[in-house]
Design an enzyme around this catalytic site. Structure first.
Site, mmCIF file in Angstrom:
data_model
loop_
_atom_site.group_PDB
_atom_site.id
_atom_site.type_symbol
_atom_site.label_atom_id
_atom_site.label_comp_id
_atom_site.label_asym_id
_atom_site.label_seq_id
_atom_site.Cartn_x
_atom_site.Cartn_y
_atom_site.Cartn_z
ATOM 1 N N TYR B 441 -47.462 2.468 -7.541
ATOM 2 C CA TYR B 441 -48.278 2.732 -8.601
ATOM 3 C C TYR B 441 -49.755 1.877 -8.153
ATOM 4 C CZ TYR B 441 -46.387 -0.953 -12.104
ATOM 5 O OH TYR B 441 -46.038 -1.946 -12.484
ATOM 6 N N GLU B 442 -50.803 2.272 -9.064
ATOM 7 C CA GLU B 442 -51.896 1.439 -8.777
ATOM 8 C C GLU B 442 -52.673 1.875 -7.468
ATOM 9 O OE1 GLU B 442 -53.640 0.870 -11.574
ATOM 10 O OE2 GLU B 442 -54.939 0.613 -10.034
ATOM 11 N N GLY B 443 -52.337 3.050 -6.795
ATOM 12 C CA GLY B 443 -52.823 3.021 -5.428
ATOM 13 C C GLY B 443 -51.470 2.994 -4.398
ATOM 14 N N GLN B 448 -53.788 1.714 -0.291
ATOM 15 C CA GLN B 448 -54.573 0.270 -0.232
ATOM 16 C C GLN B 448 -54.735 -0.093 1.250
ATOM 17 O OE1 GLN B 448 -55.007 -1.451 -3.116
ATOM 18 N NE2 GLN B 448 -53.742 0.027 -4.213
#
Lengths: 602, 602
Positions: B441-443, B448
C-alpha cells in the site's frame, strides 16, 4: 481469482526432452512397463482429478479450517469426499510397491503428480504425502506380516499414515524425546506413552484408521538419538482378520492455530499406554524414520514448487485483466482506458523471476526423482551408488532451496496484484501463508543446511560434491550447442565457484565445527543456484534442439523456455558472487558477540 | 511470547551520537525549545504509553479484527479506550503546527515515536498515521478558516483523518478515477459522488467525526491526473460553531478481509452527493495529496522498521529460552539437557541479519527526518534546498527499502522459532502478515522504484543522486578513524558503484523509457544498500568515538554496534554486485517475450 492448469506441456518437456524418461524406463526392469503413453495418461488424469476435486476446495478449506470437538477432528467441507474419489482412483498407491497393491510408478512420474496436489490444495496434499512416506517406511522396514496387513489399505487410501516425532520440548533435537515404550506381557506388542505435537493428519474424519509411526524410547535405551525406537501405533487396533477393530489409547488433544495450511489437521496427540508394534530393530528407529523423512523432504520441496506455480498462473491471469497506466513506449491497448499491467517491464521482471524459479525447481525435483528411481531400479551397482550419493547430497537442497524459492515466488506473485493481493478473496495471500510452513517443518531450512554441510559434505570430505561436479563437468564437455554458449559459460564459472568454495570450507572447518554452521545456509543457497544453472543449461540445450528439429510446432514454447532460462542466468544467478563472499566471512564475527548483547538492553 | 521494549538506547545513539540532534535543534528557530531533556522525556513517555496501552491489544486485535454491521464499524476491544488515552496524552498532535494546537516537535523525534507505535500495534498505529498525514496536508493547503476548525480537533485526536484515493478500477493510475464533484448552489461547497476502496480508518467507532480527504473530478476537469481535485468531506457536517452536527452522505459499504492488519478498518466508502469543501486549487488535487502521501510513505517505511524490531526482540526471547542440541564446540550449558539455540552460528547469523536491517533502517529514517526538519525549519536557503533534494530522492527509498527489509526481518525472525513461529500464539507470524502490506500500500514498492528512477533520477538527469553522492564523498574525506577503515573502504567502493550505475542508466534510458522500468526495483535496492552502508559508517565512527571517549559505561553497546555494522558490511552489502549486474541486464530480455507466452499454455 485463483487460476490453475497443471503445466503438462512443461512437465512433458522435463520428462521427455530433458531427462529422456522413456529411454530410462525401458532400460530398467522395474519400470519397463511404463510406456510414454501410460505416463502421459497418468499425467492427464492426475491433472484432471486434482483440478476437479481439490482446487475448488482450496480457498473454502482455508476459510473454514479443521474443527476440533472432544477429541474428534473434522476436516473442511468436501475434503472427505475428495479423499474418497482420489482413493478410488488409485492415487494413494501410485508409487507403491506392487507386491502389496501399489502401482509401482517411478518417482520421476509421481513427483509431477505431487506438484499438482500441492498446487491445487496444499492442505489436502499433506494427507497423501504423509501416507506415502509412511507406506514407504513400512515397505522398507516392517515385517512381511505387517506389510500385508497395512500396505494394501494405505495404498488404497482406506487408512492413512502419520509421522509422530516432535514433542513440546524437542523437534530438531530428537534425542530429548520423553515418549516411552514398554514391552507388553504378550511379548509381542509395546505400550506407548507420551505426547507428540505438530502431527499432520494425526486425527481426522477422512478414513477409518490412522497408522501412526511413533518415535519412543525403550526402557533400556541409550541416551540421545542412539536410543530411539520406532513403533507402529494404529488409531484402531487391527485384528487377525486385518480389519480395524477396537480403539487404541490414542487421543487427539487439540489442533494448532496456524498461519496457513488451515485445512491440514495439525494435532496434539496423546498416547496413553497405546498398543504398538516395533518396526525394525530396537534403538534403530531414527535411521528407519529417515526413510520417511527423506521422502517427505523432497515432497515438501515440491510443496514450494506447486505453490509457486499456482501463484504464477493466478498472478498472470490478473496481470492480463488489470488495466492500469500505459506502456512505457505508448499505449498498447489504445482503445481501452489503460493497458494491461503486463506491459510494464517491472511486472514482467517479477513474472520471469517466479517462472525461472518454478521451471528450475521442476527440473530439480525431476532430477532428484530420477536418481531415486536409479537407486531403486537400476541394474548396475555403479549407477546406483552414484545416484545414491546425489540423492543424499541433494535431498536437503531440494527441501530447503525449493521451499525458499517457492516462498519467494508466492510473495513476488502476490506483489503483482497490488492491494488485491492482500485481500483474502483473490487467493494470492493464502499461497504465501501456505508456502511459509514449508521452510519450517520437516526440519527447518537451517537444519537442512546443517545436514548438507555436516553429514553430506564434511563427513565424506566433499565426495558427494565431487560426484556432482564431475557430472556437471561431463555435461560441459559433451553437450554442445553454439546457440546456448552463454548458458555454458555461466555454468562453467559457477561450477568452479562451487568447487573453490567447497575446498575452502572443508579446509577452514577442520577442527572448527562452528565454521560449518556459519556457512551452512549460504552454502546450501549456492549449491541450489549452481544446480539450477546446470539444469537450465540442460533445458536450454533441449529447447534449442526442439527449435532446430521441429519447425514451428513447439516454437513458442521453446523460445519462451530459452528466454526464461536467460532471465535466470542474467538476473538471478549473479547472487552467487555475494554468497561466496558471505561464506568466506566465516564464523568468528558471528561468535564473538556475547549472548547478552543479542538481547535488548533498554 | 511477544516481547518488546522501545529501543531507547539505540534511539538516543542515533539522535545524539550520530545526528547530533541537540546541536541541530538549538540552531534552528523553530526547534530551539526542544532541549535534550525534553526530547528524552518524550521518548521515555512514548515508550511507556505504547507499551502499556497498545502492545497488550496487538494479538487480541488481530484475533478479533474489526466488525461491520449495517454501515457501522467497531474496532477491536480496547482500541477505543487506548485511542482516548493517547489522545489525552497529546500524542496525536506531537508534530502538529503549534498555531493550531500542535506541539511542533521535530520529525527527528516523532519518527522514533512512530516506530514505537508500529512496533507495539501496527493496526492501531495506522489511525494516528493517517490522521497526522491528513493534518499535515490541511496545514499546507487549506484555508485558515478550515485549519482553525479542523486542526485542533485532529491534533487532539477528537477527530481523525482518512485518505480517499483508490477506486475499484484504479489505484496506481489515479487519472482513471470516476468520483465526481459538482458545485452546490451555495457557491461554497461541492457534492461528491463516487466509491472509494481500501480506505484505512474510513469508518470506525473511536471518534465522533472522520475527516475524509477525497480525490474527485470537477465537471470541467481535464483528462487524466491533471484533472483531479481534492476535497475535505467530513463524516458529520461541521456547523459554524465548529461542532460536528448532522451526518454527511458518507456510507461505509463494508470491510476488506485481509491477510493482516486486521485491527485496522479497511473500508469501502460510498459518497452519495456528500458535502465537501475544495482544498487548494481546482485540478491541483494530486499535488496537494502528495503532501500527505509523502508523509505516509516515510511512515509506512517505519512500519517495516517497527515490525522488524518487535520481531527481533521476541525472537531473541525465544532463542534464549529454547533448549535444543549443543553448541558446535561442546555444551554451553552442561547442566541443562541442551543449550539455548542462540549458541548456534546460524541462529546468530539470522539474528544479526535482522538487527543489521533494523539498526540501519532506524538511522535511515532519522536521516530523512532530519532533512524534513531542515526543509521546514532551517534558516539558510541552500541548506533547505539540499535537504529538499535528499527528501525527494530518499522518500521512495525509505518507503520501499525499509518495508522490504522489514518484511525480510519478520520472516527471518519467524524462522528462529522453528514450528512455533508458524503457530498463532507466539505472535511471530502476525508480524509477517502485518509487514507484508507495507510493501504494497501507499504505492507498491515497484511504484516507489518507478518514482525513484523516473521523477527523482531521470527527470533531473541525476542531480539528486549527485547531491547524495557529494554528501557521502564529503564524509569519506573528512571523517576519519583508523579503526573503522573497513567501513570506509566499503562505502568508497559502493559510492563509486552507485555513481557508475547511475551514469550508465541515464545514458541507456535516453529515449528508451522501458529501460527505467526494467532497472527500477534493482536500482532502488542498490540505493538502499549504499545509503545503509554510508549510515553504518557514520554509526561506526560514532560508536568508535564512544568507545574511545567514555571508558566502560557504554562499552558493550558500542562494541555490539560495531559488530552488527561489520555483519552488514561483510554479509549483506555484497549483494550490490549482483544488483549492478541485474541492472545492466536491461529491458530487452524482459520485453521480447510475447504477452501470450507469459500465460499458461497447457
Amino acid at each position: 481469482m485463483a487460476s490453475y492448469q497443471a503445466p503438462l506441456r512443461d512437465m512433458r518437456f522435463v520428462l521427455n526432452d530433458v531427462f529422456r524418461a522413456g529411454e530410462e524406463w525401458v532400460a530398467m526392469p522395474g519400470t519397463a512397463e511404463v510406456t510414454p503413453d501410460l505416463a502421459d495418461a497418468i499425467l492427464e488424469e492426475g491433472a484432471r482429478v486434482t483440478w476437479a476435486e481439490l482446487f475448488p476446495l482450496n480457498q473454502s478449506g482455508d476459510a473454514e479450517g479443521c474443527h476440533f470437538d472432544a477429541g474428534r477432528v473434522t476436516t473442511p467441507k468436501g475434503f472427505k469426499e475428495a479423499q474418497r474419489t482420489l482413493a478410488e482412483g488409485g492415487w494413494f498407491g501410485l508409487g507403491g510397491n506392487p507386491e502389496y497393491g501399489g502401482q509401482g510408478m517411478p518417482k520421476l512420474l509421481t513427483v509431477a503428480f505431487e506438484e499438482m496436489l500441492y498446487a491445487t490444495n496444499t492442505s489436502f496434499a499433506l494427507y497423501p504425502a504423509l501416507n506415502t512416506g509412511a507406506a514407504l517406511l513400512l515397505d522398507h522396514h516392517a515385517t512381511d506380516a505387517i506389510k500385508r496387513t497395512y500396505l494394501p489399505r494405505m495404498y488404497a487410501g482406506e487408512w492413512l499414515g502419520s509421522m509422530c516425532l516432535t514433542e513440546p520440548h524437542c523437534g530438531t533435537d530428537l534425542g530429548l524425546i520423553k515418549t516411552r515404550a514398554v514391552p507388553n506381557v504378550d511379548g509381542d506388542t509395546y505400550a506407548i506413552t507420551g505426547s507428540k505435537i505438530w502431527i499432520t493428519g494425526g486425527e481426522h474424519d477422512m478414513v477409518d484408521n490412522i497408522v501412526h509411526l511413533v518415535l519412543a524410547k525403550l526402557p533400556d535405551a541409550p541416551e540421545g538419538t542412539r536410543g530411539i525406537s520406532l513403533f507402529l501405533v494404529p488409531k484402531r487396533k487391527v485384528g487377525a482378520d486385518g480389519e480395524a477393530g477396537e480403539p487404541n489409547s490414542v487421543v487427539c488433544g487439540g489442533l494448532e492455530h496456524k498461519m496457513g495450511i488451515k485445512g491440514s489437521a495439525t494435532c496434539v496427540m496423546h498416547f496413553e499406554a497405546a498398543e504398538g508394534m516395533l518396526i525394525g530393530e530396537p534403538h534403530q528407529g531414527l535411521a528407519a524414520m529417515f526413510t520417511m523423512m527423506n521422502y517427505e523432504r523432497l515432497s515438501i520441496g515440491i510443496q514450494g514448487l506447486g505453490l509457486g506455480e499456482v501463484a504464477y498462473q493466478s498472478a498472470m491471469d490478473f496481470a492480463r485483466e488489470r488495466l492500469q497506466s500505459r506502456a512505457p513506449n505508448g499505449p498498447a491497448a489504445p482503445d481501452r482506458p489503460a493497458d494491461p499491467i503486463l506491459v510494464h517491464p517491472d511486472v514482467r521482471r517479477m513474472a520471469l523471476n517466479v517462472r525461472a524459479w518454478n521451471e528450475g525447481g521442476r527440473a530439480f525435483a525431476a532430477f532428484v526423482a530420477q536418481q531415486l528411481d536409479r537407486v531403486k531400479f537400476h541394474p548396475e551397482e555403479g549407477v546406483r551408488d552414484e545416484a545414491q550419493a546425489l540423492v543424499a547430497l541433494l535431498t536437503p537442497v531440494a527441501k530447503a532451496f525449493l521451499t525458499d524459492r517457492g516462498f519467494d515466488a508466492t510473495v513476488e506473485a502476490q506483489q503483482v496484484y497490488g492491494g488485491n493481493g492482500y485481500c483474502v478473496e483473490w487467493g494470492a495471500e493464502q499461497y504465501v501463508r501456505d508456502a511459509r510452513i514449508a521452510m519450517i517443518y520437516e526440519g527447518t531450512n537451517g537444519i537442512q543446511a546443517m545436514d548438507l554441510v555436516g553429514r553430506k559434505l564434511f563427513r565424506n570430505r566433499g565426495a558427494y560434491v565431487t560426484c556432482l561436479l564431475a557430472l556437471i563437468r561431463g555435461d560441459l564437455e559433451t553437450l554442445d550447442k553454439q546457440e546456448v554458449s552463454d548458458f555454458k559459460q555461466a555454468v562453467q564459472q559457477e561450477a568452479e565457484r562451487l568447487g573453490r568454495v567447497t575446498d575452502e570450507l572443508l579446509e577452514r572447518a577442520d577442527g572448527r565445527p562452528e565454521e560449518l554452521g556459519a556457512a551452512a545456509v549460504d552454502y546450501l543457497n549456492l549449491t541450489g543456484h549452481v544446480v539450477y544453472a546446470w539444469l537450465w543449461l540442460k533445458m536450454a540445450i533441449a529447447a534449442q534442439a526442439g527449435l532446430d528439429g521441429q519447425g514451428t510446432a513447439g516454437e513458442r514454447f521453446y523460445r519462451s523456455k530459452l528466454a526464461v532460462g536467460r532471465h535466470f542466468i542474467n538476473r538471478m544467478l549473479p547472487r552467487t558472487e555475494a554468497l561466496e563472499r558471505q561464506i568466506r566471512a566465516g564464523a568468528k564475527p558471528l561468535m564473538t558477540m556475547d549472548d547478552e548483547d543479542f538481547m535488548f538492553t533498554g
